[in-house]
Design an enzyme around this catalytic site. Structure first.
Site, PDB file in Angstrom:
ATOM      1  N   SER A 150      23.204  26.768  56.214  1.00  0.00           N
ATOM      2  CA  SER A 150      22.249  26.007  57.007  1.00  0.00           C
ATOM      3  C   SER A 150      22.611  24.530  56.964  1.00  0.00           C
ATOM      4  CB  SER A 150      20.831  26.187  56.445  1.00  0.00           C
ATOM      5  OG  SER A 150      19.928  25.250  57.013  1.00  0.00           O
ATOM      6  N   TYR A 163      15.424  26.096  49.270  1.00  0.00           N
ATOM      7  CA  TYR A 163      16.237  26.585  50.379  1.00  0.00           C
ATOM      8  C   TYR A 163      17.482  25.717  50.542  1.00  0.00           C
ATOM      9  CZ  TYR A 163      17.454  27.994  55.165  1.00  0.00           C
ATOM     10  OH  TYR A 163      18.106  28.438  56.283  1.00  0.00           O
TER      11      TYR A 163
END
Length: 258
Positions: A150, A163
């Site tokens: 990501s 995350y």
């Protein structure tokens, strides 16, 4: 002249985690269209996994359930695929979770729970699946691993630091594996998307901040799952050996790094 054969993945077995929807489903469809036999992983949405299977070109595909937060189920996944489909040539670590736990407002319990689950699913499970897949890939003369990261690994995730940390760890692990495994004919790549029109992103894209999110890219929109899948499928195919260790930013120029 170099050309890509329409069925250049014929005879290859591809395991795609989180393939019951979104990027995983789109990736499974592309790999199957190129001739691969698909192992469609899902956590609990069996009907959605069956829908993915119904969309795949070719025959011989199968679905496999595993809760990636449980080490025992992670450990059993690759052996199950090997038993059913005879091996793994391509591993796509796509499954992930995003759980908000803002540092200033999350309780200690919420904070710890988010870190445990996020690291387990977004980093430890891919690490263990890579290790398990390498054994069968070596027996089959090589393979390819594509890990889905990501842009949050680079720009930070203020509402979900676990995350961002997990994805940064995934990047570093992938590059370490690329150096270690190239001599064995196993090549490792990373695709790092920005916002993508998936179930995980839908509450944010449909919420009051949706327009601001879309405006982050000069394209004025989030990516479609198929666009990210195209990059994953390209890396998973032949002819990309010298890209091993790369991290491909697929964020619509919403975040540029030097």
């Amino acid at each position: 002249m170099l050309t890509a054969a329409p069925l250049d993945l014929a005879g290859k077995v591809a395991l795609v985690t989180g393939a019951s929807r979104g990027i995983g489903r789109a990736t499974a469809q592309l790999l199957a269209a190129r001739g691969a036999t698909l192992a469609v992983h899902y956590q609990s949405r069996r009907e959605a996994a069956e829908e993915t299977l119904a969309l795949l070109a070719g025959t011989g595909h199968a679905s496999f359930a595993a809760d990636l937060a449980r080490e025992d189920e992670v450990a059993a996944l690759v052996p199950a695929v090997v038993t059913r489909l005879s091996g793994v040539d391509i591993l796509i670590n796509n499954a992930a979770i995003y759980e908000a736990h803002p540092p200033a407002t999350a309780s200690a319990e919420q904070w710890r729970a988010a870190w445990r689950r996020t690291l387990a699913i977004d980093l430890l499970a891919p690490a263990h699946l890579c290790h398990a897949a390498v054994a069968t890939m070596r027996q089959r003369g090589g393979g390819r691993i594509v890990n889905v990261s990501s842009r949050g690994a680079f720009r930070g995730e203020p509402d979900a630091p676990a995350y961002g940390a997990a994805k940064a760890g995934l990047n570093a692990m992938s590059q370490s594996l690329a150096r270690a495994l190239a001599p064995h004919g196993i090549f490792v790549f990373v695709v790092a998307p920005g916002w993508v029109e998936t179930d995980m992103a839908e509450p944010y894209l449909a919420g009051p901040g949706g327009d601001e999110i879309r405006a982050q890219s000069p394209l004025g929109r989030a990516a479609r799952p198929e666009e990210i899948a195209m990059t994953i499928a390209f890396l998973a195919g032949p002819g990309t050996d010298y890209l091993t260790g790369c991290i491909v930013d697929a964020n619509g120029a919403s975040y540029l790094r030097s």
